[in-house]
Design a protein around this motif. Structure first.
Motif, PDB file in Angstrom:
ATOM      1  N   LEU A  88      -9.664   7.124   3.297  1.00  0.00           N
ATOM      2  CA  LEU A  88     -10.377   5.899   3.239  1.00  0.00           C
ATOM      3  C   LEU A  88     -11.047   5.397   4.511  1.00  0.00           C
ATOM      4  N   ALA A  89     -12.432   5.481   4.163  1.00  0.00           N
ATOM      5  CA  ALA A  89     -13.280   5.518   5.613  1.00  0.00           C
ATOM      6  C   ALA A  89     -13.574   3.897   5.461  1.00  0.00           C
ATOM      7  N   MET A  90     -13.320   3.167   6.623  1.00  0.00           N
ATOM      8  CA  MET A  90     -13.531   1.743   6.947  1.00  0.00           C
ATOM      9  C   MET A  90     -15.117   1.598   7.483  1.00  0.00           C
ATOM     10  N   PRO A 116      -7.028  -2.510   0.794  1.00  0.00           N
ATOM     11  CA  PRO A 116      -5.881  -3.307   0.369  1.00  0.00           C
ATOM     12  C   PRO A 116      -5.353  -4.324   1.554  1.00  0.00           C
ATOM     13  N   ALA A 117      -5.401  -3.872   2.677  1.00  0.00           N
ATOM     14  CA  ALA A 117      -4.436  -4.722   3.694  1.00  0.00           C
ATOM     15  C   ALA A 117      -5.279  -5.980   4.123  1.00  0.00           C
ATOM     16  N   PHE A 118      -6.659  -5.695   4.519  1.00  0.00           N
ATOM     17  CA  PHE A 118      -7.620  -6.942   4.914  1.00  0.00           C
ATOM     18  C   PHE A 118      -8.654  -7.214   4.067  1.00  0.00           C
ATOM     19  N   HIS A 123      -0.607  -1.842   4.319  1.00  0.00           N
ATOM     20  CA  HIS A 123      -0.915  -2.832   3.612  1.00  0.00           C
ATOM     21  C   HIS A 123       0.632  -3.558   3.446  1.00  0.00           C
ATOM     22  N   MET A 124       1.734  -2.829   3.239  1.00  0.00           N
ATOM     23  CA  MET A 124       2.983  -3.340   3.165  1.00  0.00           C
ATOM     24  C   MET A 124       3.178  -3.867   4.515  1.00  0.00           C
ATOM     25  N   ILE A 151       1.852  -7.644   3.997  1.00  0.00           N
ATOM     26  CA  ILE A 151       2.337  -8.130   3.085  1.00  0.00           C
ATOM     27  C   ILE A 151       3.955  -8.696   3.497  1.00  0.00           C
ATOM     28  N   PHE A 152       4.478  -7.861   4.227  1.00  0.00           N
ATOM     29  CA  PHE A 152       5.802  -8.214   4.879  1.00  0.00           C
ATOM     30  C   PHE A 152       5.649  -9.141   6.035  1.00  0.00           C
ATOM     31  N   LYS A 153       4.681  -9.265   6.590  1.00  0.00           N
ATOM     32  CA  LYS A 153       4.098 -10.384   7.582  1.00  0.00           C
ATOM     33  C   LYS A 153       3.960 -11.764   7.090  1.00  0.00           C
TER      34      LYS A 153
END
Length: 677
Positions: A418-420, A437-439, A471-472, A475-477
């Motif tokens: 994955l290239a940001m 998916p995280a941000f 991502h996890m 989501i946990f935060k």
């Protein structure tokens, strides 16, 4: 106190008394027989256990039996040297072994001592040392294996706790056995010394004090000494053998007898070979009849074992089906279906290599690290993540559930990176457009061939396991507040009570119940405020819970007490904080429209005013986003809670702070103002 417990205590006191008080011969005979009986029981139990921990009391029992045996040696030595007798049992053993030759009897006794000391005791001592060392070295690996099985959903939390306790007990047991084996060694040495003392000083006492001749004195005291040595060394030999059995025992599903017979006789054809070898020995000058009888016995045993192997036990299929169907109909199995995992991670079949360690997958280890990281960062223990594959998902898809509800999904390409994007509006990098998916940032899935080019162009390259673990983590935060229930709060309170019991007793159960504390902590977690500093939180609750039971207000007081923590969280290495301020007009409108009820306070604004405030904040947030600055809205303490409630459904990621939540040395730079249009 139970009678069994009392008998053990009295037995220890009696052993101490034996070292001091002279005992009559008849009592010595009784105690000697008790000693032999106890040794027989110990070796039989050690042969019957399936694993060493089933006889975990053995190290302490070994010490008590050794002390009992030494006490008997002292008592019998006192009786032999002072009276020339030590009871009927000692005299009988000595006469039976010696017969008419004192020298032969003494040699037999010496051989028994050598067997115990050099062979059994020395071997058991070495095995205990190695077992203790290997058990301690294997503990970290076993703990990690338990954590991996727990995260994979193979075992429950209770099973994991039981397995951890078993590992700790194994370490304690083998460590104790390492020291307890020295008792057996010391007992053997003491037995040799006591025998020499009895013979030397016995002969002298017999000649000087009892008026016996040299031959009479040697015969009498050799008989008593050998008898005394035998009645003590035979139980010692049994105990030493039991020690060796325990420390060499490997955990199986059967006892020693079933394991020996099952494994030694598992190859019947080898018995035939052994029978043939014994039969050939009969062709030598060795007794032909005897070797033929033994070889025939082995051949017969091999034949019977082979016949038994041809007729395996066939289970009754109907009974099995009936038992399974009845189990499925039982109420317990239905109730178990109601259990819900706090966190679930489901994935398509193409993502199996992520969690399969044999294929290089390390997601289980990453989840363990995530849980540890969040425990340090947020002060809350994230529950076990239940991991399972789901054929209903797309092959590359995964989803995360919190308490049965889907909260996030994503897709991975395991053979890509994955290239940001570094902010370039137009780029010609070859790849598949996607979103982080995280941000939620734009990104691309790129192949291995263009990875180096992307790094040179300024892209941030992330491998698939890091994508899903990040991502996890987010989501946990974001949902940590939902994972903190009353039971989890009770565990945190109990942990704090171990070190600060007075502070906890001042807060709960009066004036605040566990449910009230849980609401306060959940409100803090919902806005990403760590609750790790529980002492400060409880100090604040102890001060203000006497004034109000409104958990919203209590959470605001706690936030102000955590000003240093919150300041450090948002001020990164500088004393300048860029914020969006709230105008006095907006604060006045909010404060004038706070409705107070018996169930708490809430904000009641006209819809047009609400939309105007939210629209203004949204515009200011977009301006800051273009400058890549952190979005923080700051206002007075009186309205902070209500402003956050107003915008949290529309702008959940916007942080709202009050002036009292920042330390005085922090300089605030206003980059925008919230007004009412």
């Amino acid at each position: 106190m139970k009678l069994r417990d009392l008998s053990v205590l009295l037995g220890v006191i009696m052993i101490i008394a034996m070292l001091v008080v002279p005992l009559p011969g008849w009592l010595l005979s009784i105690l000697i027989l008790i000693n032999i009986t106890l040794a027989l029981i110990v070796i039989l139990v050690s042969m019957n256990v399936q694993e060493a921990l089933q006889f975990s009391i053995f190290p302490s029992l070994l010490l008590l039996l050794t002390l009992f045996r030494l006490g008997l040696n002292v008592s019998t030595t006192r009786s032999i040297l002072s009276k020339g007798e030590a009871g009927g049992v000692v005299d009988t053993f000595g006469s039976f072994v010696i017969g008419n030759n004192a020298l032969v009897g003494f040699v037999v006794f010496v051989i028994l001592v050598i067997i115990q000391f050099i062979v059994i005791t020395k071997g058991a001592e070495r095995v205990s040392e190695v077992g203790a060392r290997f058990t301690l070295d294997a503990m970290p690996g076993k703990q990690m294996s338990i954590d991996a099985d727990l995260n994979a959903g193979l075992i429950s939390e209770q099973e994991a706790r039981q397995r951890r306790e078993k590992i700790e007990q194994e370490a304690d047991f083998y460590g104790a056995m390492d020291g307890a084996s020295k008792f057996v060694k010391g007992d053997a040495i003491a037995g040799i010394i006591i025998v020499l003392i009895n013979i030397l000083f016995g002969v002298v006492i017999g000649m000087v004090q009892m008026g016996l001749s040299l031959s009479e004195s040697v015969e009498a005291f050799t008989r008593l000494t050998v008898g005394d040595g035998l009645v003590s060394q035979i139980p010692a030999l049994l105990i030493a053998t039991a020690t060796g059995i325990i420390v060499t025992r490997v955990a199986t599903t059967g006892n020693l007898g079933s394991d020996v017979s099952g494994q030694l006789l598992q190859y019947p054809k080898l018995l035939i070979i052994a029978a043939g070898a014994i039969f050939l020995l009969g062709l030598t000058p060795i007794n032909f009849f005897l070797t033929t009888f033994i070889s025939g016995f082995l051949a017969l045993g091999a034949y019977l074992l082979m016949q038994q192997a041809k007729e395996p036990d066939i289970p009754d299929i109907e009974e099995e089906v009936e038992s399974e169907s009845s189990a499925m109909k039982s109420q317990e199995n239905v109730i178990e279906l109601l259990n819900m995992d706090p966190i679930e991670f489901e994935f398509g079949y193409a993502l199996i290599p992520l969690v399969d360690a044999s294929q290089g997958g390390d997601l289980l280890d990453r989840i363990i690290m995530i849980r540890k990281q969040l425990a340090i960062e947020l002060g809350v223990v994230i529950p076990v993540v239940r991991i399972r594959d789901n054929i209903q998902l797309n092959p590359n898809e995964y989803r995360i559930k919190i308490k049965g509800n889907e909260v996030a999904t994503g897709e991975l390409m395991l053979d890509h990176y994955l290239a940001m994007t570094p902010g370039i509006t137009e780029d010609d990098l070859e790849g598949i457009d996607t979103t982080d998916p995280a941000f939620g940032l734009p990104a691309k899935w790129i192949s291995e061939e263009v990875k180096d080019l992307a790094e040179l162009s300024g892209f941030t390259i992330v491998d698939p396991p890091s994508v899903v673990s990040t991502h996890m983590t987010e989501i946990f935060k974001r949902h940590a507040y939902a994972l903190l229930g009353r039971q989890e709060t009770k565990e945190l309170v109990d942990h704090l009570k171990e070190s600060l019991p007075i502070l906890v007793e001042e807060v709960t159960p009066e004036p605040l119940a566990i449910g009230d504390i849980q609401k306060v902590l959940a409100k803090l977690l919902k806005e990403r405020v760590s609750i790790r500093n529980l002492p400060v939180i409880f100090e604040t609750l102890a001060d203000y819970s006497k004034l109000t039971d409104d958990t919203d207000l209590l959470a605001e007081y706690v936030r102000q007490s955590l000003a240093a923590q919150i300041t450090h969280q948002y001020v990164n290495g500088s004393d300048m904080l860029k914020v969006i301020t709230v105008s006095g007009q907006v604060e006045k409108i909010i404060s004038e429209n706070i409705q107070q009820t018996a169930h708490g306070n809430y904000l009641s604004l006209e819809p047009e005013v609400q939309q105007s405030i939210i629209k203004t904040i949204h515009e200011e947030v977009e301006k800051l986003a273009l400058q890549e600055e952190m979005t923080i809205v700051i206002c007075s303490p009186a309205v902070r809670m209500y402003l956050k409630q107003l915008i949290e459904h529309y702008l959940p990621d916007v942080t709202v702070l009050s002036y009292n939540e920042l330390e005085p040395n922090v300089q605030i730079q206003s980059v925008g103002v919230v007004n009412v249009a």
